[in-house]
Motif scaffolding. Structure first.
Motif, PDB file in Angstrom:
ATOM      1  N   ALA A 102      15.710  15.866 -10.717  1.00  0.00           N
ATOM      2  CA  ALA A 102      16.243  16.181 -12.041  1.00  0.00           C
ATOM      3  C   ALA A 102      15.879  15.115 -13.072  1.00  0.00           C
ATOM      4  N   LYS A 103      15.771  13.872 -12.625  1.00  0.00           N
ATOM      5  CA  LYS A 103      15.477  12.765 -13.540  1.00  0.00           C
ATOM      6  C   LYS A 103      13.977  12.527 -13.723  1.00  0.00           C
ATOM      7  N   ARG A 104      13.163  13.170 -12.911  1.00  0.00           N
ATOM      8  CA  ARG A 104      11.718  12.913 -12.966  1.00  0.00           C
ATOM      9  C   ARG A 104      11.143  13.486 -14.260  1.00  0.00           C
ATOM     10  N   PRO A 105      10.423  12.679 -15.030  1.00  0.00           N
ATOM     11  CA  PRO A 105       9.846  13.191 -16.281  1.00  0.00           C
ATOM     12  C   PRO A 105       8.776  14.243 -16.004  1.00  0.00           C
ATOM     13  N   PRO A 106       8.551  15.148 -16.942  1.00  0.00           N
ATOM     14  CA  PRO A 106       7.535  16.187 -16.734  1.00  0.00           C
ATOM     15  C   PRO A 106       6.132  15.592 -16.689  1.00  0.00           C
ATOM     16  N   GLY A 107       5.228  16.320 -16.059  1.00  0.00           N
ATOM     17  CA  GLY A 107       3.833  15.892 -16.007  1.00  0.00           C
ATOM     18  C   GLY A 107       3.403  15.476 -14.611  1.00  0.00           C
ATOM     19  N   ASP A 108       2.090  15.380 -14.434  1.00  0.00           N
ATOM     20  CA  ASP A 108       1.532  14.946 -13.152  1.00  0.00           C
ATOM     21  C   ASP A 108       1.812  13.459 -12.949  1.00  0.00           C
ATOM     22  N   ARG A 109       1.843  13.055 -11.695  1.00  0.00           N
ATOM     23  CA  ARG A 109       2.011  11.647 -11.352  1.00  0.00           C
ATOM     24  C   ARG A 109       1.167  11.362 -10.117  1.00  0.00           C
ATOM     25  N   GLY A 110       1.445  10.283  -9.422  1.00  0.00           N
ATOM     26  CA  GLY A 110       0.662   9.955  -8.237  1.00  0.00           C
ATOM     27  C   GLY A 110       1.534   9.409  -7.127  1.00  0.00           C
ATOM     28  N   SER A 111       1.076   9.569  -5.898  1.00  0.00           N
ATOM     29  CA  SER A 111       1.781   9.026  -4.729  1.00  0.00           C
ATOM     30  C   SER A 111       0.765   8.648  -3.659  1.00  0.00           C
ATOM     31  N   HIS A 112       1.238   7.857  -2.716  1.00  0.00           N
ATOM     32  CA  HIS A 112       0.472   7.540  -1.511  1.00  0.00           C
ATOM     33  C   HIS A 112       1.429   7.692  -0.338  1.00  0.00           C
ATOM     34  N   GLY A 113       1.044   7.272   0.835  1.00  0.00           N
ATOM     35  CA  GLY A 113       1.877   7.504   2.015  1.00  0.00           C
ATOM     36  C   GLY A 113       1.457   8.728   2.795  1.00  0.00           C
ATOM     37  N   TYR A 114       0.346   9.342   2.392  1.00  0.00           N
ATOM     38  CA  TYR A 114      -0.170  10.524   3.096  1.00  0.00           C
ATOM     39  C   TYR A 114      -1.063  10.088   4.263  1.00  0.00           C
ATOM     40  N   ASP A 115      -1.610  11.056   4.964  1.00  0.00           N
ATOM     41  CA  ASP A 115      -2.467  10.788   6.123  1.00  0.00           C
ATOM     42  C   ASP A 115      -3.541   9.764   5.757  1.00  0.00           C
ATOM     43  N   PRO A 116      -3.620   8.645   6.489  1.00  0.00           N
ATOM     44  CA  PRO A 116      -4.595   7.603   6.144  1.00  0.00           C
ATOM     45  C   PRO A 116      -6.052   8.045   6.195  1.00  0.00           C
ATOM     46  N   ALA A 117      -6.328   9.167   6.857  1.00  0.00           N
ATOM     47  CA  ALA A 117      -7.714   9.644   6.941  1.00  0.00           C
ATOM     48  C   ALA A 117      -8.184  10.327   5.665  1.00  0.00           C
ATOM     49  N   LEU A 118      -7.267  10.684   4.778  1.00  0.00           N
ATOM     50  CA  LEU A 118      -7.637  11.419   3.566  1.00  0.00           C
ATOM     51  C   LEU A 118      -8.486  10.552   2.637  1.00  0.00           C
ATOM     52  N   PRO A 119      -9.486  11.147   1.967  1.00  0.00           N
ATOM     53  CA  PRO A 119     -10.283  10.374   0.994  1.00  0.00           C
ATOM     54  C   PRO A 119      -9.429   9.717  -0.088  1.00  0.00           C
ATOM     55  N   SER A 120      -8.368  10.365  -0.519  1.00  0.00           N
ATOM     56  CA  SER A 120      -7.529   9.806  -1.579  1.00  0.00           C
ATOM     57  C   SER A 120      -6.769   8.559  -1.144  1.00  0.00           C
ATOM     58  N   MET A 121      -6.630   8.351   0.168  1.00  0.00           N
ATOM     59  CA  MET A 121      -5.882   7.195   0.678  1.00  0.00           C
ATOM     60  C   MET A 121      -6.779   6.000   0.979  1.00  0.00           C
ATOM     61  N   GLN A 122      -8.099   6.149   0.830  1.00  0.00           N
ATOM     62  CA  GLN A 122      -8.999   5.063   1.206  1.00  0.00           C
ATOM     63  C   GLN A 122      -8.844   3.860   0.273  1.00  0.00           C
ATOM     64  N   ALA A 123      -8.738   2.694   0.877  1.00  0.00           N
ATOM     65  CA  ALA A 123      -8.521   1.448   0.151  1.00  0.00           C
ATOM     66  C   ALA A 123      -9.845   0.747  -0.131  1.00  0.00           C
ATOM     67  N   VAL A 124      -9.764  -0.274  -0.973  1.00  0.00           N
ATOM     68  CA  VAL A 124     -10.936  -1.036  -1.411  1.00  0.00           C
ATOM     69  C   VAL A 124     -11.179  -2.221  -0.481  1.00  0.00           C
ATOM     70  N   PHE A 125     -12.450  -2.512  -0.221  1.00  0.00           N
ATOM     71  CA  PHE A 125     -12.857  -3.772   0.406  1.00  0.00           C
ATOM     72  C   PHE A 125     -14.152  -4.216  -0.251  1.00  0.00           C
ATOM     73  N   VAL A 126     -14.093  -5.350  -0.934  1.00  0.00           N
ATOM     74  CA  VAL A 126     -15.258  -5.980  -1.558  1.00  0.00           C
ATOM     75  C   VAL A 126     -15.215  -7.452  -1.177  1.00  0.00           C
ATOM     76  N   ALA A 127     -16.332  -8.028  -0.790  1.00  0.00           N
ATOM     77  CA  ALA A 127     -16.342  -9.435  -0.392  1.00  0.00           C
ATOM     78  C   ALA A 127     -17.629 -10.104  -0.840  1.00  0.00           C
ATOM     79  N   ARG A 128     -17.482 -11.375  -1.254  1.00  0.00           N
ATOM     80  CA  ARG A 128     -18.625 -12.144  -1.733  1.00  0.00           C
ATOM     81  C   ARG A 128     -18.421 -13.613  -1.375  1.00  0.00           C
ATOM     82  N   GLY A 129     -19.452 -14.270  -0.915  1.00  0.00           N
ATOM     83  CA  GLY A 129     -19.332 -15.682  -0.586  1.00  0.00           C
ATOM     84  C   GLY A 129     -20.397 -16.121   0.385  1.00  0.00           C
ATOM     85  N   PRO A 130     -20.340 -17.393   0.784  1.00  0.00           N
ATOM     86  CA  PRO A 130     -21.393 -17.916   1.662  1.00  0.00           C
ATOM     87  C   PRO A 130     -21.462 -17.238   3.018  1.00  0.00           C
TER      88      PRO A 130
END
Length: 415
Positions: free
Chosen positions: A341-369
């Protein structure tokens, strides 16, 4: 634990090194580079771009980038941040959700500072900053989940509590100071920092919103500020920089909610956690009734007894996990009627879904010696980051669920 793995050779080498020398006897030329780990909460792997994250893309060009990093189940903030620094899945380190219940400890919520700072919630794993200190070396953390609790009786040498009122430029200035060795002129072997802006924008507006993009641009500018300062001060090429996120973000269309009260009556089961990975504890004598109401497939979710959860999630044995766990379909939330009832109208976002889903994939970037240059990595599990950290820092790994060979592909000289 069935999933614990550790490299015997790496452990043996680490123990020999520890026996052969102490931090005070290591020659400067033998000291490994500092490891700096930056977390951008809620950043999806496929959202990096030259237009919106030029500094992160520059790090990727000068180092390595994965097409995706699979979070551990559940794909939530506290469980996955602690997995990254312990190498243990949530089922093993005990941070099984952002909201938990335990007979001896009571309730855990991320908004409850007393619970967050209670080491008893975190003692199922030893975070890397504690292991660094135990090795006689120096570590520093800026609000990394778990770093506010004295795990094994220790914080990092320098640590800051979560405080979203502190502007990102000020945080980056502090991190740069730590990399210089402030305040005692001793450079740390491990530094970790955390940024929450992308996750907050994603929850409020969804991952395809202008607000999410603006938050990504904001954190990218902060990373650029830090990297430019490191380059100017000749710290960059003697630091292994690793940028990660804990999980991705999926769109939740307006109205895509299920009322918790409609899933099972309150006189049959207690609600332990809401959202996407939803936990229920049947009341005494009501186990059969709760199972009848919940188990199986429903319109927008599926429920299991904890011991019968999909094996690929490596989840269900920890006593903190409720007896019945329901997983929402991607793009759906389970919350109370009052919250709906308190949630404002409009689309939003969530996570916590199946870790295999493309939308749940996390970032990994690394640089150094230690890292290859301009290399794209295949996807891997986030438990594999921890054995990489211990290798880079030069300390023995604690027992963990990671594969020490999984990120060999990221290192300089690998094929």
């Amino acid at each position: 634990m069935t999933f614990l793995r550790i490299s015997a050779s790496a452990l043996a080498c680490g123990l020999l090194a520890a026996c052969a020398s102490t931090p005070s006897t290591i020659a400067p030329a033998d000291v490994p580079p500092t490891v700096l780990m930056i977390s951008i909460d809620g950043l999806r792997a496929d959202k990096l771009s030259e237009a919106d994250s030029p500094n992160l893309m520059r790090l990727a060009r000068e180092g390595v980038r994965s097409i995706g990093m699979r979070p551990s189940y559940p794909a939530l903030t506290f469980p996955n941040h602690y997995t990254l620094v312990t190498g243990l899945r949530p089922d093993h380190h005990g941070l099984v959700h952002n909201a938990m219940s335990a007979d001896a400890l009571g309730e855990f919520k991320v908004s409850d500072r007393a619970a967050v700072q209670n080491a008893a919630w975190w003692d199922g794993g030893e975070p890397i900053w504690v292991s660094v200190r135990k090795a006689g070396l120096k570590s520093a953390t800026w609000s990394w989940p778990g770093s506010e609790a004295p795990v094994r009786g220790l914080h990092a040498n320098q640590w800051r509590m979560y405080d979203e009122s502190v502007p990102l430029p000020e945080r980056m200035k502090q991190v740069l100071g730590w990399l210089h060795g402030e305040p005692d002129a001793i450079k740390p072997r491990f530094v970790a920092t955390y940024m929450e802006q992308v996750d907050k924008a994603g929850h409020a507006h969804g991952p395809n919103s202008a607000e999410y993009t603006a938050a990504l641009q904001q954190v990218d500018a902060a990373v650029g500020q830090l990297i430019d300062g490191m380059r100017r001060d000749r710290l960059l090429d003697e630091t292994n920089v690793i940028v990660v996120s804990d999980h991705g973000m999926a769109t939740v269309k307006d109205g895509n909610t299920v009322a918790i009260e409609d899933m099972v009556p309150a006189d049959i089961a207690k609600v332990v956690s809401v959202g996407q990975s939803v936990g229920f504890a049947p009341l005494p004598g009501k186990q059969a009734d709760a199972e009848k109401a919940l188990l199986g497939e429903h319109a927008h979710y599926q429920c299991w007894n904890k011991a019968a959860l999909p094996a690929r999630w490596h989840y269900g044995s920890n006593p903190r996990i409720p007896a019945i766990v329901c997983q929402m379909q991607e793009g759906w939330d389970a919350i109370t009627r009052d919250s709906i009832a308190k949630r404002p109208p409009g689309d939003r976002g969530s996570h916590g879904y199946d870790p295999a889903l493309p939308s749940m994939q996390a970032v990994f970037v690394a640089r150094g010696p230690a890292f290859a240059q301009g290399k794209q990595l295949s996807a891997f599990d986030n438990v594999d980051v921890y054995p990489l950290l211990t290798r880079l820092i030069g300390i023995p790994a604690q027992p963990n669920d990671g594969d020490p060979q999984a990120l060999q592909q990221a290192l300089r000289g690998s094929k």
